[in-house]
Design a protein around this motif. Sequence first.
Motif, PDB file in Angstrom:
ATOM      1  N   ARG A  22       7.963  10.131   4.551  1.00  0.00           N
ATOM      2  CA  ARG A  22       6.286   9.072   4.335  1.00  0.00           C
ATOM      3  C   ARG A  22       6.070   9.514   3.454  1.00  0.00           C
ATOM      4  O   ARG A  22       6.295  11.294   2.854  1.00  0.00           O
ATOM      5  CB  ARG A  22       6.110   9.533   5.807  1.00  0.00           C
ATOM      6  CG  ARG A  22       5.434  11.057   6.241  1.00  0.00           C
ATOM      7  CD  ARG A  22       4.408  11.302   7.023  1.00  0.00           C
ATOM      8  NE  ARG A  22       4.331  12.399   8.179  1.00  0.00           N
ATOM      9  CZ  ARG A  22       2.966  12.485   7.509  1.00  0.00           C
ATOM     10  NH1 ARG A  22       2.069  11.528   7.173  1.00  0.00           N
ATOM     11  NH2 ARG A  22       3.215  13.764   8.115  1.00  0.00           N
TER      12      ARG A  22
ATOM     13  N   ARG B 156       0.843  -1.737  -0.525  1.00  0.00           N
ATOM     14  CA  ARG B 156       0.215  -0.125   0.346  1.00  0.00           C
ATOM     15  C   ARG B 156       0.717   0.793  -0.047  1.00  0.00           C
ATOM     16  O   ARG B 156       0.814   2.319  -0.567  1.00  0.00           O
ATOM     17  CB  ARG B 156      -0.699   0.106   1.030  1.00  0.00           C
ATOM     18  CG  ARG B 156      -1.698   0.948   1.333  1.00  0.00           C
ATOM     19  CD  ARG B 156      -2.945   1.218   2.381  1.00  0.00           C
ATOM     20  NE  ARG B 156      -4.008   1.742   1.884  1.00  0.00           N
ATOM     21  CZ  ARG B 156      -3.994   3.069   2.986  1.00  0.00           C
ATOM     22  NH1 ARG B 156      -2.861   3.433   3.518  1.00  0.00           N
ATOM     23  NH2 ARG B 156      -4.556   4.479   2.771  1.00  0.00           N
ATOM     24  N   THR B 157       1.938   1.141   0.919  1.00  0.00           N
ATOM     25  CA  THR B 157       2.782   2.448   1.226  1.00  0.00           C
ATOM     26  C   THR B 157       3.674   2.410  -0.058  1.00  0.00           C
ATOM     27  O   THR B 157       3.658   3.544  -1.072  1.00  0.00           O
ATOM     28  CB  THR B 157       3.531   2.380   2.197  1.00  0.00           C
ATOM     29  OG1 THR B 157       2.989   1.936   3.340  1.00  0.00           O
ATOM     30  CG2 THR B 157       4.773   3.910   2.486  1.00  0.00           C
TER      31      THR B 157
ATOM     32  N   ALA C 150      12.105   5.977   2.178  1.00  0.00           N
ATOM     33  CA  ALA C 150      11.027   5.735   2.811  1.00  0.00           C
ATOM     34  C   ALA C 150      11.146   4.615   3.841  1.00  0.00           C
ATOM     35  O   ALA C 150      10.295   4.748   4.551  1.00  0.00           O
ATOM     36  CB  ALA C 150       9.362   5.894   2.134  1.00  0.00           C
TER      37      ALA C 150
ATOM     38  N   ASP D 204       1.839  10.323   2.304  1.00  0.00           N
ATOM     39  CA  ASP D 204       0.651   9.867   3.019  1.00  0.00           C
ATOM     40  C   ASP D 204      -0.501   9.808   2.296  1.00  0.00           C
ATOM     41  O   ASP D 204      -1.391  10.298   1.246  1.00  0.00           O
ATOM     42  CB  ASP D 204       0.837  11.385   3.519  1.00  0.00           C
ATOM     43  CG  ASP D 204      -0.368  11.961   4.545  1.00  0.00           C
ATOM     44  OD1 ASP D 204      -0.764  10.656   5.247  1.00  0.00           O
ATOM     45  OD2 ASP D 204      -1.281  12.417   4.816  1.00  0.00           O
TER      46      ASP D 204
END
Length: 315
Positions: free
Chosen positions: A282, A109-110, A276, A284
């Motif tokens: 990060r 997902r990230t 990351a 978002d």
Amino acid sequence: MKAVVLDAEDHYQVAEIDEPAPGPGEVAIQVAYAGIQWGDVMVRDGHFPFPRPFVPGFEASGHITAVGEGVPAHRVGSPVAALTTAGACAEVVVAPAVLSLDVGDLPLRTAAGLGWAAPTAYDLINTAAQVRPGESVLIHAAAGSVGTLAAQFARHAGAGRVVGVVGSAARADYAARFGYDQVVLREEFPAKLDDERFDVILDPVGGSTRRTGLEQLAPHGRLAVYGNLGPYEPVLADTNDLLMQGRSLITYNSNLLSRTHPERLADSARRALGLAADGTVRVDITAEHDLADLATAVQRLAEGATYGKSILRIA
């Protein structure tokens, strides 16, 4: 397989289509998530001449299920983040192997949220503008996926002051979470900054914003241009005027780089992924949509109603 198809009437629909197979130098990926980015708006609005019907989506995360000629077989099963030429809004996408990067333990997902924004922001700060310790940086579209990452990369590069420009008070509040020293509204720009000059300016807007940027550069300053969110009108620069102050106008085109020197783009993407993964920066992800909701997601992006990154859940 299921995929989103953009038809000749500019409508998105979920349809059953044939599953693609990887060619030489390519991999097939079972898509978990697809990133949503400005290129999707450009395709929908006809600014990129892709033939219809067209399967949109330029960034994906998932697992490699097959490899083409010249790609090591051991890559099958690897979790990757991929930069694609199209087709990521589908259960399976084919992507260049060189731009399908192993993500290790980073959540898929990230990884999807990093997409093209991560290498673009990384290159703007470290390669194009070459931010040096102590320098000041001004970032337009500061609340977007590139802007929020660029602010963090600028800090990592040692920038002394980072200022953002956004379109609303809500976007200013959001952008402030990513290490900006000051965030100003576009309607207050440049008056709110008085006569401040910057060593580096990142401009995806164009038009009058670009002309103002040239005037705001400090001696030896660099204006890095990487898009036209605003008008497409030409902006002329007098090279003699730039020369007298040692200023530079620089352009950056990640799509072109992916075709001319994909290994360079891959290296920057890999470095961004590493930062990351270790928590230095990060991404978002503020919105997650189902496959059938791509039209809504793209429209919200076009209207400036989204902050950070939006993704599409496939698996």
